[in-house]
Design a protein around this motif. Structure first.
Motif, PDB file in Angstrom:
ATOM      1  N   SER A   1      35.452  42.019  44.157  1.00 55.42           N
ATOM      2  CA  SER A   1      35.561  41.488  45.217  1.00 55.42           C
ATOM      3  C   SER A   1      34.198  40.126  45.165  1.00 55.42           C
ATOM      4  N   ARG A   2      34.034  38.863  45.828  1.00 55.26           N
ATOM      5  CA  ARG A   2      33.031  38.675  45.290  1.00 55.26           C
ATOM      6  C   ARG A   2      32.089  38.360  46.995  1.00 55.26           C
TER       7      ARG A   2
ATOM      8  N   ALA B   1      42.414  33.539  34.515  1.00 54.98           N
ATOM      9  CA  ALA B   1      41.812  34.294  35.357  1.00 54.98           C
ATOM     10  C   ALA B   1      40.760  33.947  36.109  1.00 54.98           C
ATOM     11  N   VAL B   2      40.514  33.909  37.308  1.00 54.96           N
ATOM     12  CA  VAL B   2      39.681  32.522  38.395  1.00 54.96           C
ATOM     13  C   VAL B   2      38.448  33.592  37.990  1.00 54.96           C
ATOM     14  N   SER B   3      37.443  32.706  37.875  1.00 54.26           N
ATOM     15  CA  SER B   3      36.557  33.064  37.446  1.00 54.26           C
ATOM     16  C   SER B   3      35.137  32.931  38.680  1.00 54.26           C
ATOM     17  N   LYS B   4      35.322  32.131  39.331  1.00 52.69           N
ATOM     18  CA  LYS B   4      34.589  30.799  40.153  1.00 52.69           C
ATOM     19  C   LYS B   4      33.541  32.722  40.828  1.00 52.69           C
ATOM     20  N   THR B   5      32.587  31.821  41.317  1.00 58.24           N
ATOM     21  CA  THR B   5      30.997  32.995  41.772  1.00 58.24           C
ATOM     22  C   THR B   5      30.684  34.075  40.726  1.00 58.24           C
TER      23      THR B   5
ATOM     24  N   ILE C   1      49.945  32.294  37.955  1.00 56.94           N
ATOM     25  CA  ILE C   1      49.320  32.679  38.932  1.00 56.94           C
ATOM     26  C   ILE C   1      47.626  33.006  38.357  1.00 56.94           C
ATOM     27  N   ARG C   2      47.204  32.818  39.619  1.00 56.30           N
ATOM     28  CA  ARG C   2      45.738  32.325  39.726  1.00 56.30           C
ATOM     29  C   ARG C   2      44.670  34.316  40.129  1.00 56.30           C
ATOM     30  N   VAL C   3      44.630  34.322  39.520  1.00 58.10           N
ATOM     31  CA  VAL C   3      43.566  35.931  40.147  1.00 58.10           C
ATOM     32  C   VAL C   3      42.226  36.046  39.421  1.00 58.10           C
ATOM     33  N   GLY C   4      41.484  36.489  40.261  1.00 62.89           N
ATOM     34  CA  GLY C   4      40.688  36.567  40.520  1.00 62.89           C
ATOM     35  C   GLY C   4      39.620  37.633  40.380  1.00 62.89           C
ATOM     36  N   SER C   5      40.069  38.511  42.040  1.00 66.33           N
ATOM     37  CA  SER C   5      39.113  39.726  42.921  1.00 66.33           C
ATOM     38  C   SER C   5      39.745  40.869  41.554  1.00 66.33           C
ATOM     39  N   THR C   6      40.921  40.672  41.342  1.00 65.54           N
ATOM     40  CA  THR C   6      42.281  42.160  40.604  1.00 65.54           C
ATOM     41  C   THR C   6      40.946  41.857  39.616  1.00 65.54           C
TER      42      THR C   6
ATOM     43  N   LEU D   1      41.482  23.891  36.790  1.00 64.78           N
ATOM     44  CA  LEU D   1      40.501  23.399  38.423  1.00 64.78           C
ATOM     45  C   LEU D   1      41.267  23.877  39.467  1.00 64.78           C
ATOM     46  N   ILE D   2      40.689  24.539  40.468  1.00 66.98           N
ATOM     47  CA  ILE D   2      41.928  25.132  40.993  1.00 66.98           C
ATOM     48  C   ILE D   2      41.175  24.768  42.468  1.00 66.98           C
ATOM     49  N   GLY D   3      39.789  23.874  42.842  1.00 63.76           N
ATOM     50  CA  GLY D   3      40.152  23.978  43.878  1.00 63.76           C
ATOM     51  C   GLY D   3      40.309  22.198  44.641  1.00 63.76           C
TER      52      GLY D   3
ATOM     53  N   GLY E   1      50.339  32.052  43.419  1.00 61.64           N
ATOM     54  CA  GLY E   1      50.147  33.698  43.343  1.00 61.64           C
ATOM     55  C   GLY E   1      48.417  33.750  42.820  1.00 61.64           C
ATOM     56  N   MET E   2      47.914  35.030  44.201  1.00 60.03           N
ATOM     57  CA  MET E   2      46.562  35.226  43.927  1.00 60.03           C
ATOM     58  C   MET E   2      46.367  36.252  43.981  1.00 60.03           C
ATOM     59  N   SER E   3      44.583  37.149  44.233  1.00 62.21           N
ATOM     60  CA  SER E   3      45.276  39.087  43.351  1.00 62.21           C
ATOM     61  C   SER E   3      46.343  39.236  44.727  1.00 62.21           C
ATOM     62  N   GLY E   4      45.666  38.819  46.110  1.00 61.96           N
ATOM     63  CA  GLY E   4      46.665  39.692  47.162  1.00 61.96           C
ATOM     64  C   GLY E   4      48.685  39.710  46.817  1.00 61.96           C
TER      65      GLY E   4
ATOM     66  N   LEU F   1      54.074  22.262  40.078  1.00 59.86           N
ATOM     67  CA  LEU F   1      53.412  21.615  41.325  1.00 59.86           C
ATOM     68  C   LEU F   1      52.573  23.021  41.998  1.00 59.86           C
ATOM     69  N   MET F   2      51.878  23.405  42.634  1.00 54.16           N
ATOM     70  CA  MET F   2      50.572  24.854  42.920  1.00 54.16           C
ATOM     71  C   MET F   2      50.999  24.696  44.816  1.00 54.16           C
ATOM     72  N   GLY F   3      50.982  25.943  44.661  1.00 53.89           N
ATOM     73  CA  GLY F   3      51.033  26.318  46.708  1.00 53.89           C
ATOM     74  C   GLY F   3      50.294  27.400  46.919  1.00 53.89           C
ATOM     75  N   MET F   4      49.395  27.473  48.226  1.00 57.30           N
ATOM     76  CA  MET F   4      49.016  28.945  48.449  1.00 57.30           C
ATOM     77  C   MET F   4      49.893  29.371  49.532  1.00 57.30           C
ATOM     78  N   SER F   5      50.134  30.429  49.831  1.00 60.60           N
ATOM     79  CA  SER F   5      50.169  30.934  51.225  1.00 60.60           C
ATOM     80  C   SER F   5      49.475  31.167  52.254  1.00 60.60           C
TER      81      SER F   5
HETATM   82  C1  LIG Z   1      39.963  31.478  44.543  1.00 61.62           C
HETATM   83  C2  LIG Z   1      41.157  31.446  44.758  1.00 61.62           C
HETATM   84  C3  LIG Z   1      42.312  32.184  43.219  1.00 61.62           C
HETATM   85  C4  LIG Z   1      41.508  33.630  42.970  1.00 61.62           C
HETATM   86  O1  LIG Z   1      42.661  34.687  44.534  1.00 61.62           O
HETATM   87  P1  LIG Z   1      41.925  36.071  44.670  1.00 61.62           P
HETATM   88  O2  LIG Z   1      41.930  36.739  45.716  1.00 61.62           O
HETATM   89  O3  LIG Z   1      40.471  36.005  44.669  1.00 61.62           O
HETATM   90  O4  LIG Z   1      42.935  36.796  43.273  1.00 61.62           O
HETATM   91  C5  LIG Z   1      43.532  31.888  43.434  1.00 61.62           C
HETATM   92  N1  LIG Z   1      43.844  29.949  43.618  1.00 61.62           N
HETATM   93  C6  LIG Z   1      43.166  29.770  44.379  1.00 61.62           C
HETATM   94  C7  LIG Z   1      42.921  28.208  44.959  1.00 61.62           C
HETATM   95  C8  LIG Z   1      41.183  30.328  44.843  1.00 61.62           C
HETATM   96  O5  LIG Z   1      40.374  29.195  45.813  1.00 61.62           O
END
Ligand SMILES: *Cc1c(COP(=O)(O)O)cnc(C)c1O
Length: 218
Positions: A217-218, A22-26, A208-213, A66-68, A192-195, A150-154
């Motif tokens: 929203s941030r 659960a991505v709790s940033k901000t 999966i790393r899900v924040g806004s869902t 830590l995801i950033g 995988g993120m919210s979208g 491994l980690m990846g973002m689309s």
């Molecule tokens: C912010 C963030 C997420 C979560 O994003 P949402 O679209 O809010 O789910 C996942 N991964 C990384 C690396 C992020 O920075």
């Protein structure tokens, strides 16, 4: 919808092999506590300072991810407690994590972040650089880190085909590495993120790393 109900809704849909971070940033500590009270323990932050602040305030059985992007000079602030670093994008950073983990008398789990998106700005290693890390053998000798996957973002796009193809290529690469040269316990594919988490799961994600869902929203 509340944080707790959003969280439980997502969890109820997940296949058993997939873990939710659960991505709790901000978001404030109270928001984390709401998810915690609903039984959740894995939280993701993208900034070191924000993560250490929440770590100090919140229950100690939380697993902090830590995801950033992580700067080498900040590893020391999280080495004592971080659960998994998703965003390792250089050999230099791996060496520093090993050094700080040793000081903290810990073994720190890490994922190598792979660049799969079309955007220039996103951090990450190429497939070739990841191969080099494993081929060099140097990293097998580091006793205080464990490369778990491994980690990846689309690419940030509405075109599902692009997203699916990027996740698929990372998933194939992950399976190749795992069967050929990876260390034991190389078993986490964080994508995988919210979208896009549904597509990511269909393509083989295990985390999966899900924040806004969950948090709004941030
Ligand atoms: C912010 C963030 C997420 C979560 O994003 P949402 O679209 O809010 O789910 C996942 N991964 C990384 C690396 C992020 O920075």
């Amino acid at each position: 919808m509340s944080i707790a109900s959003n969280l439980l809704q997502i969890k109820s849909e997940l296949p058993p092999q997939v873990t939710l971070v659960a991505v709790s940033k901000t978001k404030p500590a109270e928001a984390v506590m709401e998810a915690y009270s609903a039984g959740h323990r894995a939280f993701g932050e993208n900034k070191v300072q924000e993560m250490t602040g929440k770590y100090e305030q919140l229950p100690k059985d939380i697993e902090w991810h830590l995801i950033g992007h992580l700067q080498t000079n900040k590893v020391k602030y999280i080495a004592g407690f971080v659960h998994l670093i998703h965003s390792v994008d250089s050999e230099k950073l791996l060496l520093e994590i090993n050094k700080q983990a040793k000081k903290a008398d810990r073994v720190i789990d890490c994922l190598l972040q792979v660049h799969i998106a079309k955007e220039e700005t996103k951090f990450g290693m190429s497939f070739e650089e990841v191969n080099k890390v494993f081929a060099s053998g140097e990293f097998a000798a580091l006793e205080n880190i464990r490369i778990r996957g491994l980690m990846g973002m689309s690419t940030n796009t509405d075109d599902e085909t692009i997203v699916r193809n990027e996740f698929r290529s990372l998933s194939q690469f992950f399976n190749e590495i795992r069967s050929e040269i990876a260390p034991p316990k190389f078993d986490i594919l964080s994508m995988g993120m919210s979208g896009d988490y549904q597509i990511a799961i269909e393509e083989g994600s295990t985390m999966i790393r899900v924040g806004s869902t969950i948090f709004g929203s941030r």
